[in-house]
Write a protein that holds these residues in place. Structure first.
Motif, PDB file in Angstrom:
ATOM      1  N   PHE A 163       0.826  -1.204   0.000  1.00 15.62           N
ATOM      2  CA  PHE A 163       0.000   0.000   0.000  1.00 15.62           C
ATOM      3  C   PHE A 163       0.862   1.256   0.000  1.00 15.62           C
ATOM      4  O   PHE A 163       0.509   2.267  -0.615  1.00 15.62           O
ATOM      5  CB  PHE A 163      -0.927  -0.001   1.222  1.00 15.62           C
ATOM      6  N   THR A 164       1.994   1.229   0.684  1.00 16.48           N
ATOM      7  CA  THR A 164       2.850   2.416   0.782  1.00 16.48           C
ATOM      8  C   THR A 164       3.669   2.656  -0.478  1.00 16.48           C
ATOM      9  O   THR A 164       4.171   3.756  -0.691  1.00 16.48           O
ATOM     10  CB  THR A 164       3.821   2.285   1.972  1.00 16.48           C
ATOM     11  N   LYS A 165       3.781   1.626  -1.340  1.00 16.55           N
ATOM     12  CA  LYS A 165       4.676   1.753  -2.497  1.00 16.55           C
ATOM     13  C   LYS A 165       3.977   1.682  -3.855  1.00 16.55           C
ATOM     14  O   LYS A 165       4.458   2.236  -4.835  1.00 16.55           O
ATOM     15  CB  LYS A 165       5.745   0.648  -2.444  1.00 16.55           C
ATOM     16  N   TYR A 221      -2.188  -0.415  -6.505  1.00 17.05           N
ATOM     17  CA  TYR A 221      -2.739  -1.200  -5.402  1.00 17.05           C
ATOM     18  C   TYR A 221      -3.477  -0.290  -4.429  1.00 17.05           C
ATOM     19  O   TYR A 221      -4.527  -0.652  -3.889  1.00 17.05           O
ATOM     20  CB  TYR A 221      -1.609  -1.936  -4.676  1.00 17.05           C
ATOM     21  N   LYS A 222      -2.941   0.888  -4.232  1.00 20.91           N
ATOM     22  CA  LYS A 222      -3.570   1.872  -3.356  1.00 20.91           C
ATOM     23  C   LYS A 222      -4.953   2.248  -3.899  1.00 20.91           C
ATOM     24  O   LYS A 222      -5.933   2.322  -3.152  1.00 20.91           O
ATOM     25  CB  LYS A 222      -2.673   3.106  -3.269  1.00 20.91           C
ATOM     26  N   ARG A 223      -5.016   2.470  -5.213  1.00 22.37           N
ATOM     27  CA  ARG A 223      -6.282   2.822  -5.859  1.00 22.37           C
ATOM     28  C   ARG A 223      -7.287   1.681  -5.729  1.00 22.37           C
ATOM     29  O   ARG A 223      -8.456   1.906  -5.380  1.00 22.37           O
ATOM     30  CB  ARG A 223      -6.036   3.143  -7.332  1.00 22.37           C
ATOM     31  N   GLU A 224      -6.838   0.458  -5.997  1.00 23.06           N
ATOM     32  CA  GLU A 224      -7.733  -0.699  -5.914  1.00 23.06           C
ATOM     33  C   GLU A 224      -8.228  -0.916  -4.487  1.00 23.06           C
ATOM     34  O   GLU A 224      -9.384  -1.301  -4.268  1.00 23.06           O
ATOM     35  CB  GLU A 224      -7.007  -1.949  -6.418  1.00 23.06           C
ATOM     36  N   ASN A 267     -12.046   9.518   2.627  1.00 23.15           N
ATOM     37  CA  ASN A 267     -10.920  10.253   3.214  1.00 23.15           C
ATOM     38  C   ASN A 267      -9.601   9.883   2.540  1.00 23.15           C
ATOM     39  O   ASN A 267      -8.756  10.747   2.284  1.00 23.15           O
ATOM     40  CB  ASN A 267     -10.833   9.980   4.719  1.00 23.15           C
ATOM     41  N   LEU A 268      -9.435   8.601   2.258  1.00 24.80           N
ATOM     42  CA  LEU A 268      -8.214   8.154   1.584  1.00 24.80           C
ATOM     43  C   LEU A 268      -8.144   8.714   0.163  1.00 24.80           C
ATOM     44  O   LEU A 268      -7.070   9.108  -0.309  1.00 24.80           O
ATOM     45  CB  LEU A 268      -8.155   6.627   1.548  1.00 24.80           C
ATOM     46  N   ALA A 269      -9.284   8.718  -0.521  1.00 34.08           N
ATOM     47  CA  ALA A 269      -9.319   9.260  -1.878  1.00 34.08           C
ATOM     48  C   ALA A 269      -8.904  10.729  -1.878  1.00 34.08           C
ATOM     49  O   ALA A 269      -8.135  11.178  -2.747  1.00 34.08           O
ATOM     50  CB  ALA A 269     -10.712   9.101  -2.478  1.00 34.08           C
ATOM     51  N   GLU A 298     -14.973   8.440  -8.997  1.00 32.47           N
ATOM     52  CA  GLU A 298     -14.728   6.995  -9.116  1.00 32.47           C
ATOM     53  C   GLU A 298     -15.183   6.264  -7.852  1.00 32.47           C
ATOM     54  O   GLU A 298     -15.759   5.182  -7.924  1.00 32.47           O
ATOM     55  CB  GLU A 298     -13.238   6.756  -9.357  1.00 32.47           C
ATOM     56  N   VAL A 299     -14.930   6.859  -6.702  1.00 33.68           N
ATOM     57  CA  VAL A 299     -15.332   6.244  -5.433  1.00 33.68           C
ATOM     58  C   VAL A 299     -16.857   6.185  -5.327  1.00 33.68           C
ATOM     59  O   VAL A 299     -17.433   5.151  -4.969  1.00 33.68           O
ATOM     60  CB  VAL A 299     -14.747   7.031  -4.245  1.00 33.68           C
TER      61      VAL A 299
END
Length: 231
Positions: free
Chosen positions: A34-36, A40-43, A62-64, A73-74
């Protein structure tokens, strides 16, 4: 000279902290990845949007915002999930009203229409007239492709069918791929013949035309002659 490095590691620390929060949700998030990995972060964020738990959805939003991902998209992913998971159209409508994200989705009308027909419509039950009505209600004021009717027309027809012919498969009826009389005949009764015959000119047939009201009346009369009328 160290400021860029400080910002970089500050971002990584925030990513790590966010990932640990996600991991605490028990969603199987890979913290290191997730940090890199931006994809993957988007998915992961979109995966979190596929929920009926308000707190989890709030985390996705909040993450978006944190990672400058489009909220459109969310919201769209969440709406698709609601149609797939909610048993009642009223539950979908209540959630959409609560989140008030329709104005955002309508900012991209073409994309919204495309996603609705690609990911939502195929899974809808043709006899779920309430859900289909809300589906077309969401598309009001957005032109439909390859359809002689507007979304508003579909809403009006569905409301009349819902009360008069609850077992009618609307998707099959309006697909233009089936003989409309074959779809209509099983549900024709003396109680709905007048309604369906009036709707006939808006029902497409496989030849590219529309259903003739007289054919509907003839089909009903034939049913009555051979099988009698129980309704």
């Amino acid at each position: 000279e160290l400021v860029p490095q400080l910002k970089k590691y500050q971002e990584l620390l925030m990513d790590y902290t966010q990932a640990k929060v996600l991991q605490g949700l028990g969603r199987g998030v890979d913290v290191g990845r997730f940090t890199k990995d931006n994809e993957y972060k988007r998915e992961t964020i979109l995966g979190l949007a596929m929920t009926q738990e308000p707190n989890v959805f709030d985390i996705a939003v909040n993450l978006a915002e944190r990672y400058k991902m489009a909220l459109w998209e969310v919201y769209m992913t969440h709406l698709e999930y609601l149609f797939d998971s909610c048993e009642k159209s009223t539950d979908i409508e209540a959630r959409v009203r609560e989140l008030a994200f329709l104005n955002t989705l309508h900012e991209k009308p073409d994309e919204f229409r495309e996603r609705m027909f690609k990911y939502v419509y195929p899974s809808l039950d043709g006899t779920a007239h309430g859900t289909l009505t809300y589906f077309y209600t969401l598309l009001s004021n957005i032109p439909l492709e390859n359809d002689n009717l507007s979304a508003g027309d579909h809403v009006k027809i569905l409301k009349r069918i819902k009360s008069s012919a609850p077992g009618l498969d609307y998707k099959k009826l309006m697909s233009g791929e089936h003989r409309p009389l074959d779809v209509i005949r099983p549900v024709l009764t003396s109680g709905n013949i007048h309604v369906i015959s009036k709707l006939a000119p808006k029902i497409p047939d496989p030849k590219g035309g529309f259903l003739d009201p007289s054919l509907v009346c003839c089909a009903w009369a034939t049913n009555v002659f051979w099988k009698g009328e129980s309704a």
